[in-house]
Design an enzyme around this catalytic site. Structure first.
Site, PDB file in Angstrom:
ATOM      1  N   HIS A 479      -4.513   8.884   1.573  1.00 11.70           N
ATOM      2  CA  HIS A 479      -3.591   7.752   1.441  1.00 11.70           C
ATOM      3  C   HIS A 479      -4.331   6.419   1.595  1.00 11.70           C
ATOM      4  CE1 HIS A 479       0.321   5.606   2.620  1.00 11.70           C
ATOM      5  NE2 HIS A 479      -0.605   4.788   3.061  1.00 11.70           N
ATOM      6  N   GLU A 480      -5.073   6.295   2.696  1.00 12.15           N
ATOM      7  CA  GLU A 480      -5.700   5.009   3.002  1.00 12.15           C
ATOM      8  C   GLU A 480      -6.854   4.689   2.059  1.00 12.15           C
ATOM      9  OE1 GLU A 480      -4.760   2.718   5.037  1.00 12.15           O
ATOM     10  OE2 GLU A 480      -3.336   3.730   6.346  1.00 12.15           O
ATOM     11  N   HIS A 484      -4.587   3.643  -1.449  1.00 12.90           N
ATOM     12  CA  HIS A 484      -4.586   2.180  -1.539  1.00 12.90           C
ATOM     13  C   HIS A 484      -5.810   1.665  -2.287  1.00 12.90           C
ATOM     14  CE1 HIS A 484      -1.001   1.648   0.741  1.00 12.90           C
ATOM     15  NE2 HIS A 484      -1.484   2.072   1.881  1.00 12.90           N
ATOM     16  N   GLU A 538       3.233   1.764  -0.517  1.00 11.46           N
ATOM     17  CA  GLU A 538       3.076   2.886   0.409  1.00 11.46           C
ATOM     18  C   GLU A 538       3.406   4.192  -0.306  1.00 11.46           C
ATOM     19  OE1 GLU A 538       1.518   2.785   3.077  1.00 11.46           O
ATOM     20  OE2 GLU A 538       1.457   0.606   3.040  1.00 11.46           O
TER      21      GLU A 538
HETATM   22 ZN    ZN Z   1      -0.521   2.764   3.565  1.00  6.68          ZN
END
Ligand code: ZN
Length: 741
Positions: A479-480, A484, A538
């Site tokens: 995710h990070e 992103h 997100e």
């Molecule tokens: Zn995030």
């Protein structure tokens, strides 16, 4: 991406303040007992230990001393946080410690000696634990007051154990709002005095108005004085005192941000009135804190840390907020230190005006193993990102990994522990010098022993418990870093100049036609997507995690399987639990949906709910929510059935189809299509709102309270010992008693 876990905390506060019932109550209402009961302390609070021993053990003696002094510096501000919450909080804190001292922490003996029932003593300990976890008698998340379940009469009896406790009890009842007071609904919440709420940022100033606070703020802004480390007091004369936190009461002009200016003339409606600069707020604490920074300096790892510590010592000693700004500049330059820290008046959520900071401080260490896995994940990005459902026209030429570190927390002083942090908050530093984005691993993974896991099938419970941490780690990492980190915004960077081939625009994989929209000069992602930008992004990152967690090479990077696709091995277990965890989060998310405004208050949870919806619509009965009573219309509980054998055939393609839309609409600035997609899928229908949500609320557990270790320095040898405590009510109080701050 600055949409972060820290924003997570911020948003939780936002939602909780519009979910809480006070806004529906007339301000002057006298509460009946049923209303009062909602303010009772958690029974019991969820107590967990912040596990740190192995990470602390891996530090050198020098690093341990560095961590020790900074931990002391952070915790020495505990009384500052208490004083910022409510006038009665410091007194209640002393009462908790005094009652602990009375029988040396033997609460059975205390009960016996005072003839108070064990149940009442347990009520007291529950309150004390929640109080310490929130550093005050207002919740760190939600800002509402909580009161003890033990009756005032029983607490009075308990406090009669000795003179000190007895007088503290009287004081706790009569200071500020008082430990038990609930009759004024407005005072049960932090906010502007003008609206009847409580705030300690404007002490002894019951008549201070929002307008006056703003005028003072404007005058100081004109002088370029930042005010996070201040409080404001309105004097009977109509003048004001700006109380500046500092260890000395009279710093020399050369060390003051405004030189020899000792007062300022106010303007507008306050013309003719003065603002006095008063140094020495929290003087004792600030002096001790500054000293710990000086001690820590001897064990700094490098010159950058030394300079950073000098600035910290300067700001807390002299009250120069410029010193704090400089400390943050060095902090940014101190890349990936073994022992990480940040301490000061950082977050401004609890000041009603949102400009004055609450004391907080953390000391944490890098999780070496996880950092290695994350590093490998970044290295694998060039081969992984092309597996996502878009071609290179919608991707950056070169992958740039976002700043992201996973830390294990030794110390977190303040009114609560967030799951991650993204600071500094100063935009002038963020934009020009950068920021750090950290996730707090042992906070995220902390759990109470045998904590029930709602919405998971009994048959899945064991596997879920076994793999939820690694599954979450895989999810957070992707995710990070990749989530992103991936994607390109197609832009007209200046009139007529494009960062893509505008004569021959790329083909949208959704429409199979050339794209028709892009970011115009001056437009940015957040200016185009506005209020949905944060949750939408997100969601995109979470979907990247769900898509790439299905890649067995990635699972191998995290230590599971041999890189070959096999849903039945351990890597398959981790993958299955990742999907289950996402589905579970999607159900639990409903807590953060407000039925009154019909809005989501938490970016990540809104995103997870939408991903659950995608699972449910993936076909082939891949994911279903069933009720134990067999009545889907009137469920008595919610149980997730997820077909492991269909993750790769149904789950992943469904997620990728959703992700493709999210990504392309973002890349092409297609706000209309993006908003429609996201609004539709995050809408909460009648069944979710009226049947599912009440069950979610029923199953929710009280917020976690963390028992933290202490460090003890042997001055003679220079060795630092870690002292841990049981994750119990008594253990929590004992940890504070021995911390002695
Ligand atoms: Zn995030």
């Amino acid at each position: 991406m600055t949409a972060t876990l820290r924003t997570f905390a911020q948003r939780l506060i936002q939602i909780s303040s519009h979910l809480t019932p006070w806004r529906t109550l007339p301000i002057t209402a006298t509460m009946d007992s049923s209303v009062r009961s909602q303010y009772l302390a958690d029974n019991p609070p969820t107590v967990v230990r912040l596990e740190i021993a192995p990470h602390f053990a891996s530090l050198s003696a020098k690093q341990k001393r560095y961590a020790h002094h900074l931990s002391r510096a952070a915790f020495l501000g505990t009384r500052v946080t208490l004083a910022q919450v409510s006038p009665e909080s410091p007194v209640i804190y002393d009462l908790i410690l005094s009652l602990h001292a009375a029988t040396s922490g033997d609460y059975k003996a205390l009960a016996k000696k005072t003839q108070v029932s064990d149940e009442d003593v347990a009520f007291w300990l529950e309150y004390a634990t929640q109080f310490l976890g929130n550093a005050g008698n207002y919740k760190g998340f939600g800002d509402s007051k909580f009161i003890p379940r033990i009756s005032p009469a029983a607490l009075k009896k308990l406090a009669a154990v000795d003179q000190n406790s007895s007088s503290l009890f009287e004081k706790a009842e009569n200071t500020g709002g008082g430990i038990y007071e609930t009759k004024d609904a407005a005072l049960m919440h932090l906010g502007y005095p003008e609206a009847g709420h409580l705030t300690a940022y404007y002490p002894d100033s019951p008549t201070i108005t929002k307008e006056e606070i703003s005028i003072v703020g404007d005058v100081l802004e004109e002088k370029k004085l930042l005010i996070e480390n201040t409080r404001l007091r309105k004097l009977p004369s109509g003048d004001f005192d700006l109380l500046i936190a500092s260890g000395v009461t009279n710093p020399p002009a050369s060390e003051r941000d405004l030189g020899d200016i000792s007062s300022l003339d106010l303007t507008g409606k306050l013309a003719g009135k003065k603002l006095n600069l008063v140094f020495g707020d929290y003087q004792d604490e600030m002096a001790k804190i500054a000293l710990e920074f000086k001690k820590a300096r001897k064990d700094a790892a490098n010159e950058i840390e030394e300079k950073m510590l000098d600035e910290y010592a300067r700001t807390f000693s002299t009250g120069s907020i410029q010193g704090f700004v400089e400390s943050q500049r060095w902090w940014i330059k101190n890349k990936k230190p073994t022992v990480e820290t940040d301490i000061g008046f950082v977050e401004t959520y609890r000041d009603p005006q949102g400009v004055r900071g609450e004391w907080e401080g953390f000391v944490a260490m890098v999780n070496q193993e996880r950092t290695r896995a994350f590093g490998k994940l970044v290295d694998a990005a060039p081969s992984m990102i092309p597996k996502l459902p878009w071609d290179k026209a919608f991707e950056k030429d070169k992958f740039l990994s976002p700043d992201f570190t996973s830390l294990e927390v030794l110390t977190f002083a303040g009114s609560g522990i967030p799951a991650g942090i993204n600071i500094p908050n100063y935009d002038f530093i963020r934009q020009n010098e950068g920021f750090k984005n950290v996730s707090l691993g042992n906070v995220l993974s902390a759990k109470a022993p045998n904590e029930p896991i709602p919405f998971v099938r009994k048959e899945d419970d064991h596997l879920y418990r076994k793999y939820r941490d690694p599954a979450f780690e895989v999810q957070v990492g992707i995710h990070e870093l990749l989530g992103h980190g991936c994607g390109k915004l197609l832009q007209e960077t200046a009139p007529g100049e494009f960062n893509f081939d505008s004569k021959n625009p790329p083909t949208s994989p959704i429409t199979n036609k050339p794209i028709e929209s892009w970011y115009k000069p001056g437009q940015t992602w957040s200016s185009v997507f506005g209020s949905i930008a944060s949750s939408y992004e997100e969601c995109r990152a979470e979907c990247v995690a769900m898509a790439l967690a299905c890649d067995f090479e990635i699972l191998q990077i995290f230590g599971f399987g041999d890189g070959k696709e096999d849903i039945s091995n351990e890597a398959g277990d981790v993958l299955y639990v990742s999907y289950l965890q996402m589905a579970r989060a999607g159900v639990a998310a409903l807590e953060y949906w407000d039925p009154k405004s019909r809005k989501w208050g938490q970016a990540h949870m809104q995103a997870r709910y939408s991903i659950l919806r995608v699972f449910l619509d993936a076909g082939g009965d891949f994911c279903q929510i069933k009720s134990p009573n067999g009545d889907a219309k009137e469920p008595d509980d919610l149980v997730i059935h997820l077909d492991r054998s269909k993750i790769l055939s149904h789950g992943r393609p469904a997620v990728e189809a959703y992700l493709q839309k999210l990504h392309i609409y973002k890349a092409t600035a297609d706000f209309a299509a993006g908003k429609k997609l996201y609004d539709d899928i995050t809408s909460v229908d009648e069944w979710w709102a009226e049947k599912a949500r009440p069950l979610v609320l029923k199953r929710k557990t009280p917020r976690k309270v963390f028992v933290q270790a202490n460090t003890v320095l042997d001055e003679a040898t220079g060795d630092v010992k870690l002292v841990e405590y049981e994750p119990t009510l008594e253990g929590m109080v004992q940890s504070y008693f021995e911390r002695n701050v």
